[in-house]
Design a protein around this motif. Structure first.
Motif, short mmCIF file in Angstrom:
data_model
loop_
_atom_site.label_atom_id
_atom_site.label_comp_id
_atom_site.label_asym_id
_atom_site.label_seq_id
_atom_site.Cartn_x
_atom_site.Cartn_y
_atom_site.Cartn_z
N VAL A 135 0.87 -1.17 0.00
CA VAL A 135 0.00 0.00 0.00
C VAL A 135 0.90 1.22 0.00
N LEU A 136 0.73 2.10 -0.97
CA LEU A 136 1.50 3.34 -1.04
C LEU A 136 0.64 4.47 -0.49
N LEU A 137 1.09 5.10 0.60
CA LEU A 137 0.35 6.20 1.21
C LEU A 137 1.21 7.45 1.23
N ASN A 138 0.60 8.59 1.04
CA ASN A 138 1.29 9.84 1.29
C ASN A 138 1.24 10.09 2.79
N ASN A 139 2.20 10.85 3.31
CA ASN A 139 2.24 11.10 4.74
C ASN A 139 1.09 11.98 5.24
N ASP A 140 0.37 12.63 4.34
CA ASP A 140 -0.77 13.44 4.76
C ASP A 140 -2.09 12.68 4.66
N THR A 141 -2.02 11.38 4.41
CA THR A 141 -3.22 10.55 4.35
C THR A 141 -3.65 10.21 5.76
N GLN A 142 -4.96 10.23 5.98
CA GLN A 142 -5.50 9.82 7.27
C GLN A 142 -6.55 8.75 7.02
N VAL A 143 -6.36 7.58 7.61
CA VAL A 143 -7.33 6.50 7.50
C VAL A 143 -8.58 6.91 8.29
N VAL A 144 -9.76 6.74 7.68
CA VAL A 144 -11.01 7.10 8.35
C VAL A 144 -12.00 5.94 8.42
N THR A 145 -11.66 4.81 7.81
CA THR A 145 -12.58 3.68 7.73
C THR A 145 -11.94 2.40 8.23
N PRO A 146 -12.49 1.82 9.30
CA PRO A 146 -11.98 0.50 9.70
C PRO A 146 -12.19 -0.49 8.54
N GLY A 147 -11.33 -1.46 8.45
CA GLY A 147 -11.46 -2.45 7.38
C GLY A 147 -10.92 -1.98 6.05
N TRP A 148 -10.20 -0.87 6.04
CA TRP A 148 -9.71 -0.32 4.77
C TRP A 148 -8.73 -1.25 4.09
N ILE A 149 -7.87 -1.91 4.85
CA ILE A 149 -6.90 -2.83 4.24
C ILE A 149 -7.65 -4.02 3.63
N GLU A 150 -8.61 -4.56 4.34
CA GLU A 150 -9.39 -5.68 3.82
C GLU A 150 -10.13 -5.29 2.54
N GLU A 151 -10.66 -4.09 2.51
CA GLU A 151 -11.39 -3.61 1.32
C GLU A 151 -10.48 -3.56 0.10
N LEU A 152 -9.27 -3.03 0.27
CA LEU A 152 -8.33 -2.98 -0.83
C LEU A 152 -7.86 -4.38 -1.22
N LEU A 153 -7.58 -5.19 -0.21
CA LEU A 153 -7.04 -6.52 -0.45
C LEU A 153 -8.04 -7.45 -1.14
N MET A 154 -9.33 -7.31 -0.82
CA MET A 154 -10.30 -8.23 -1.45
C MET A 154 -10.38 -8.00 -2.96
N TRP A 155 -10.10 -6.79 -3.40
CA TRP A 155 -10.11 -6.52 -4.84
C TRP A 155 -8.74 -6.80 -5.46
N CYS A 156 -7.69 -6.39 -4.79
CA CYS A 156 -6.35 -6.53 -5.34
C CYS A 156 -5.93 -7.99 -5.48
N SER A 157 -6.46 -8.85 -4.64
CA SER A 157 -6.05 -10.26 -4.66
C SER A 157 -6.78 -11.08 -5.72
N ARG A 158 -7.67 -10.46 -6.48
CA ARG A 158 -8.38 -11.18 -7.54
C ARG A 158 -7.45 -11.44 -8.71
N PRO A 159 -7.60 -12.57 -9.37
CA PRO A 159 -6.78 -12.85 -10.56
C PRO A 159 -6.97 -11.75 -11.62
N GLY A 160 -5.87 -11.32 -12.21
CA GLY A 160 -5.92 -10.33 -13.27
C GLY A 160 -5.94 -8.89 -12.80
N VAL A 161 -5.97 -8.65 -11.48
CA VAL A 161 -5.99 -7.29 -10.95
C VAL A 161 -4.59 -6.93 -10.48
#
Length: 183
Positions: free
Chosen positions: A111-137
């Protein structure tokens, strides 16, 4: 397989929740910085406070910070578990900074984040990972909002200005966007 379909935010829309890889992979979160103690601290604290995914590392790449308070904070971070601080002692080059960190990363996903990014949603890593881990993505991104609640972008659209541009820029984050695409 393993997907759940739920009602979406508007009539006739749906949300698909895909299963995460099993076993769950390690995720490396890369954050370039130069000084900016307050925004970096807010970024790191938001990751640690709101992340519900448990197998991640944070790699902060210091691009020649010279403020003593920032240097002290980086030294504190370097002593914490699953956190590393890497020095990048050259003129700013965003790609080179991130490439250095990726070479040092232990995660299967980055995950590439800028230092001024602020996480506001629990489960954000899971949300990104469920899409990124799909074949062809190969890559996925999150919707980014400004502090006033307007959208910085909710994806990239090819062809704007001859190259690419931010989708839904400056929309109210509560808006559905074009055919619900904002959500």
């Amino acid at each position: 397989p393993g997907a759940a379909v739920e009602h979406g935010v508007a009539p006739a829309t749906y949300r698909v929740r895909l299963s995460l890889p099993d076993p769950r992979p390690r995720v490396s979160i890369v954050i370039p910085t130069r000084n900016g103690l307050d925004i970096l601290r807010r970024c790191i604290e938001s990751i640690r406070t709101l992340s519900t995914y448990d197998d991640y590392e944070i790699i902060v790449v210091d691009n020649q910070s010279d403020e003593s308070a920032t240097k002290d904070y980086l030294a504190l971070l370097a002593g914490q578990p699953d956190t590393r601080v890497i020095a990048y002692d050259a003129p700013f080059n965003y790609s080179a900074i991130n490439n250095l960190a990726v070479r040092e990363a232990t995660g299967e996903y980055v995950v590439l984040l800028n230092n001024d990014t602020q996480v506001v949603t629990p489960g954000w890593i899971e949300e990104l990972l469920m899409w990124c881990s799909r074949p062809g993505v190969g890559t996925v991104g999150a919707r980014l909002s400004y502090p006033d609640g307007s959208v910085q972008h909710a994806g990239l659209v090819m062809g704007i200005g001859g190259t690419a541009g931010h989708a839904h820029k400056n929309y109210d984050a509560r808006s559905l966007g074009y055919f619900g695409r904002l959500h």
